[in-house]
Scaffold this active site. Structure first.
Site, short mmCIF file in Angstrom:
data_model
loop_
_atom_site.label_atom_id
_atom_site.label_comp_id
_atom_site.label_asym_id
_atom_site.label_seq_id
_atom_site.Cartn_x
_atom_site.Cartn_y
_atom_site.Cartn_z
N SER A 228 3.23 13.58 2.51
CA SER A 228 2.86 12.69 1.43
C SER A 228 4.06 12.47 0.49
O SER A 228 5.09 11.96 0.91
CB SER A 228 1.63 13.24 0.70
N ASP B 94 -6.31 6.88 6.67
CA ASP B 94 -5.77 7.48 5.44
C ASP B 94 -6.11 6.59 4.25
O ASP B 94 -5.63 5.45 4.17
CB ASP B 94 -4.26 7.62 5.59
N HIS C 294 -5.72 11.53 5.37
CA HIS C 294 -4.44 11.72 4.69
C HIS C 294 -3.87 13.10 4.94
O HIS C 294 -2.66 13.25 5.11
CB HIS C 294 -4.61 11.49 3.19
#
Length: 247
Positions: free
Chosen positions: A102, A198, A228
């Protein structure tokens, strides 16, 4: 072989928590996500892999995250980038493989551009490049901006727990480090794992990063039903396989 832990002193007196496994090969370095920490499923899975395979591995918590010092609301991309560079300088030697999840995917690109000679490869998981400007920014309403002007922060709702504070300084600073639409100055091999479901980083956003990376050895893998976090056993296996391929 075992994992040792400690704290890294930063120039302003803050201490960053870290864990280190000494082993063979390029050092695998975990760069976690926004409001995440080094005890998460993926970071721990890599530690287990490193211990089992005798590989070098470092994980750490950014300023304001996990076991490290600092107020999360005072963190910025500049600060967290500097933290990652400090960890590389103080806790590793020679080539590294950055594994960024991320926000850590964005920071991995910034670190790679700063010290290209150290880069063996990168594995990025749902990389949230430019998330402060391109993903989070559009969510901010006029009322939210008024709140930021009045209190210094916007309490952003989260699907993963309590709302968390987003400062105007974070949003403004993030814009300084924008890397899209590119080119992104990374020549090392890159493997990107991205979930098709996601809700935080749309797969097209991650694909745009893959296309923007300057190097040719870039592989983008779409896990159609992936979320995610990509922390299911099959997702973890894909991450470890990607690390083993490039390391």
């Amino acid at each position: 072989m075992s994992e040792i832990a400690g704290f890294l002193d930063r120039p302003d007196g803050a201490k960053l928590a870290w864990r280190l496994i000494e082993g063979l090969g390029p050092t695998v370095v975990w760069l976690g996500g926004f409001k995440s920490d080094m005890t998460g499923t993926k970071a721990q899975a890599l530690a287990d892999w490193a211990l089992a395979k005798g590989r070098s591995y470092v994980r750490f918590d950014y300023f304001g995250h996990g076991e490290s010092d600092g107020d999360f609301a005072e963190g910025t991309i500049s600060r967290w980038r500097a933290d990652a560079l400090g960890v590389l300088e103080e806790l590793t030697a020679g080539p590294v493989v950055l594994v960024g999840s991320s926000m850590g995917g964005w920071l991995s690109c910034l670190v790679a551009a700063a010290v290209p000679a150290r880069m063996k490869a990168m594995v990025l998981i749902a990389p949230a490049a430019d998330f402060t400007e391109k993903l989070m920014g559009p969510e901010v309403t006029a009322a939210d901006r008024e709140a930021m002007d009045r209190t210094g922060v916007w309490m952003r709702p989260s699907d993963y727990g309590e709302p968390y504070p987003i400062s105007k300084a974070l949003l403004d600073d993030g814009a300084r480090w924008s890397i899209l639409p590119g080119p992104v100055n990374v020549e090392a091999p890159v493997r990107i794992l991205q979930g098709g479901e996601d809700p935080d980083v749309p797969w097209r956003h991650a694909l745009a990063l893959a296309q923007a990376i300057r190097g040719d050895d870039v592989v983008f893998s779409l896990i159609k039903d992936g979320d995610h976090r990509l922390s299911r056993p099959a997702d973890i296996a894909r991450m470890i396989a990607a690390v083993e391929e490039v390391a």
